[in-house]
Design an enzyme around this catalytic site. Structure first.
Site, short mmCIF file in Angstrom:
data_model
loop_
_atom_site.label_atom_id
_atom_site.label_comp_id
_atom_site.label_asym_id
_atom_site.label_seq_id
_atom_site.Cartn_x
_atom_site.Cartn_y
_atom_site.Cartn_z
N SER A 136 40.84 -8.35 -30.12
CA SER A 136 40.89 -8.93 -31.46
C SER A 136 40.26 -10.31 -31.36
CB SER A 136 42.35 -9.03 -31.90
OG SER A 136 42.46 -9.76 -33.10
N LYS A 162 37.55 -5.85 -32.67
CA LYS A 162 38.11 -6.14 -34.00
C LYS A 162 37.76 -7.57 -34.36
CE LYS A 162 42.92 -7.16 -35.13
NZ LYS A 162 44.31 -6.65 -34.97
N LEU A 163 37.15 -7.74 -35.53
CA LEU A 163 36.77 -9.07 -36.01
C LEU A 163 37.75 -9.50 -37.09
CD1 LEU A 163 32.93 -8.52 -36.59
CD2 LEU A 163 34.03 -9.47 -34.54
N LYS A 164 38.25 -10.71 -36.98
CA LYS A 164 39.06 -11.26 -38.07
C LYS A 164 38.13 -11.65 -39.21
CE LYS A 164 43.26 -11.23 -36.25
NZ LYS A 164 44.41 -10.54 -36.87
N ASP A 189 40.01 -7.15 -39.49
CA ASP A 189 41.41 -7.41 -39.86
C ASP A 189 41.45 -8.62 -40.78
OD1 ASP A 189 44.14 -7.73 -40.06
OD2 ASP A 189 44.49 -7.97 -37.90
N GLU A 214 41.75 -3.39 -41.45
CA GLU A 214 43.18 -3.61 -41.25
C GLU A 214 43.75 -4.58 -42.29
OE1 GLU A 214 43.89 -4.46 -37.11
OE2 GLU A 214 45.84 -5.38 -37.50
N ASP A 239 49.15 -2.87 -41.20
CA ASP A 239 49.81 -3.68 -40.17
C ASP A 239 51.05 -4.32 -40.80
OD1 ASP A 239 50.64 -5.66 -38.39
OD2 ASP A 239 48.68 -6.54 -38.05
N LYS A 263 53.31 -2.36 -34.17
CA LYS A 263 53.80 -3.47 -33.34
C LYS A 263 55.29 -3.30 -33.18
CE LYS A 263 50.25 -6.75 -34.83
NZ LYS A 263 49.94 -7.84 -35.78
N GLY A 291 49.02 -6.38 -31.22
CA GLY A 291 49.50 -7.47 -30.37
C GLY A 291 49.71 -8.71 -31.21
N LEU A 293 49.40 -11.94 -29.51
CA LEU A 293 49.07 -12.92 -28.48
C LEU A 293 50.26 -13.10 -27.53
CD1 LEU A 293 47.64 -15.69 -30.89
CD2 LEU A 293 46.34 -13.82 -29.86
O1 OSB Z 1 47.13 -9.14 -37.36
O2 OSB Z 1 47.02 -8.12 -35.52
C1 OSB Z 1 47.21 -9.17 -36.13
C2 OSB Z 1 47.66 -12.09 -33.72
C3 OSB Z 1 48.66 -12.78 -34.35
C4 OSB Z 1 49.14 -12.33 -35.55
C5 OSB Z 1 48.64 -11.18 -36.13
C6 OSB Z 1 47.63 -10.46 -35.49
C7 OSB Z 1 47.12 -10.94 -34.28
C8 OSB Z 1 46.02 -10.31 -33.56
C9 OSB Z 1 45.91 -10.61 -32.09
O3 OSB Z 1 45.16 -9.65 -34.10
C10 OSB Z 1 46.04 -9.42 -31.23
C11 OSB Z 1 46.23 -9.84 -29.78
O4 OSB Z 1 45.23 -10.06 -29.10
O5 OSB Z 1 47.38 -9.96 -29.32
MG MG Z 2 46.63 -7.20 -38.00
#
Ligand code: OSB
Ligand code: MG
Length: 369
Positions: A136, A162-164, A189, A214, A239, A263, A291, A293
């Site tokens: 991510s 995955k690109l934010k 996402d 996402e 999510d 999650k 995840g 982080l």
């Molecule tokens: O939306 O998946 C998410 C991190 C913090 C809060 C929400 C998200 C995320 C990630 C990071 O996308 C995923 C990771 O590398 O743990």
């Molecule tokens: Mg997410």
């Protein structure tokens, strides 16, 4: 039997190796709450994923610590449970606060699995020895920086990028990355940054063969996601909106999405995560492991959960060394060729590095009945 004799509530702070920008903010470090449950000479450990501010979902670190100390731990300390599901049921009267409840439940599963000398994933019903992983990637300064960071992770073998994204930064990075890498498995996402009024710009994403989009809409919404899904070709992945198996059932029955980011902490623990997994499977919908982080403790829990069969898309459980110069566990959690081995030792198969933890601890409390 699961005998809970004592608990440690710990908060540590770790610097992140990268700047992680999402639609809701920028993160450069992590405050990590940990719960250790002691029983019969063994310990079970879990990590909380709530943050100081409620920017992802509504739970907060301060609220969780207060609840654990004064409400949840008193319900389990000094008690004996038949199994982790019985312990989960002892907290079942409490509403919401699933990340806080998950800390107790997940630590209990680790303790339970250690008593049997079995890997956690096996007790949950998983069988995979390694799981597929992706990354991510946070919002970058421009298209060139985005293509660059994608290239580095593709070269490392990650099986999904995955690109934010956020309004005003969606089609541009996706187009640039897709042109540079026509064949990679690519997703985005939005962390709830859009509304139905943005349907036109989200429809533009249909041109880039994304595996899913996402959580584009509100963190507590299913209805608008169903409407948006009917207007898009690309699958939506839920999510934030799914906090339970009941949410999953309602969302999938409404056709609010065709994929679920699962999650374990968001849904209240491993038993509920398995129920979400099973509901999705009954709709022929794949799940993948998200995840937050996590340090090595939460990451190891996530990897074990990912060994269940309906985890059919790469998870966000990438190598711990991506995130931390020094992790709080002794064991490495490293992917090779986009495959993360599931630890084989008892429980999560990882152990706290107490010596290092002592240098980053902000809070350490012991609780007994
Ligand atoms: O939306 O998946 C998410 C991190 C913090 C809060 C929400 C998200 C995320 C990630 C990071 O996308 C995923 C990771 O590398 O743990
Ligand atoms: Mg997410």
């Amino acid at each position: 039997m699961l005998k809970i004799e004592a608990a440690e509530l710990i908060v540590i702070r770790l610097p992140l190796k990268f700047r992680f920008e999402t639609s809701f903010g920028v993160q450069t470090g992590k405050v990590v709450p940990l719960l250790v449950l002691h029983g019969q000479g063994l310990e079970g450990v879990a990590e909380g994923t709530m943050e100081p501010a409620p920017e992802y979902r509504e739970e907060t670190l301060a609220g969780a610590l207060e609840l654990l100390r004064n409400t949840f731990l008193p319900r389990i300390l000094g008690k004996t449970f038949a199994n982790p599901e019985a312990l989960e049921a002892a907290l079942g009267q409490f509403r919401g606060n699933r990340m806080a409840r998950a800390m107790v439940e997940m630590a209990a599963w680790d303790l339970w699995a250690r008593q049997f000398g079995q890997p956690l994933g096996r007790l949950l019903g998983g069988y995979k020895e390694q799981v597929e992983v992706g990354v991510s990637l946070g919002i970058q300064a421009d298209e060139a920086a985005t293509v660059d960071i994608v290239r580095r992770h593709v070269e490392q073998g990650y099986r999904r990028i995955k690109l934010k994204i956020k309004p005003g930064w969606d089609v541009q990075p996706v187009r640039a990355v897709r042109e540079a890498f026509p064949d990679i498995r690519l997703t985005v996402d939005a962390n709830s940054a859009y509304t139905l009024a943005d349907t036109a710009s989200l429809r533009e994403l249909d041109a880039y063969a994304l595996t899913y989009i996402e959580q584009p809409l509100a963190w507590d919404d299913l209805i608008d996601h169903a409407e948006l899904q009917s207007r898009l070709n690309t699958a939506l992945c839920l999510d934030e909106s799914v906090t339970s198996a009941q949410d999953a059932r309602k969302g999938l029955a409404l056709r609010a999405g065709r994929v679920i980011n699962l999650k374990v902490a968001r849904v209240g623990g491993h038993a509920e995560a398995r129920r979400v997994h099973d509901v999705a499977q009954s709709f022929s919908v794949p799940v993948w492991c998200g995840g937050m982080l996590e340090s090595g403790i939460g990451r190891a829990h996530n990897i074990h959960l990912s060994s269940l069969p309906n985890f059919r898309l790469p998870g966000d459980t990438s190598s711990a060394s991506r995130y931390w110069a020094q992790d709080i566990i002794h064991e490495p959690l490293e992917a090779t060729d986009g495959l993360m081995p599931v630890p084989t030792g008892p429980g999560t198969g990882v152990t706290l590095n107490r010596e290092f933890m002592a240098t980053v601890t902000e809070l350490h409390e012991e609780h007994r009945a």
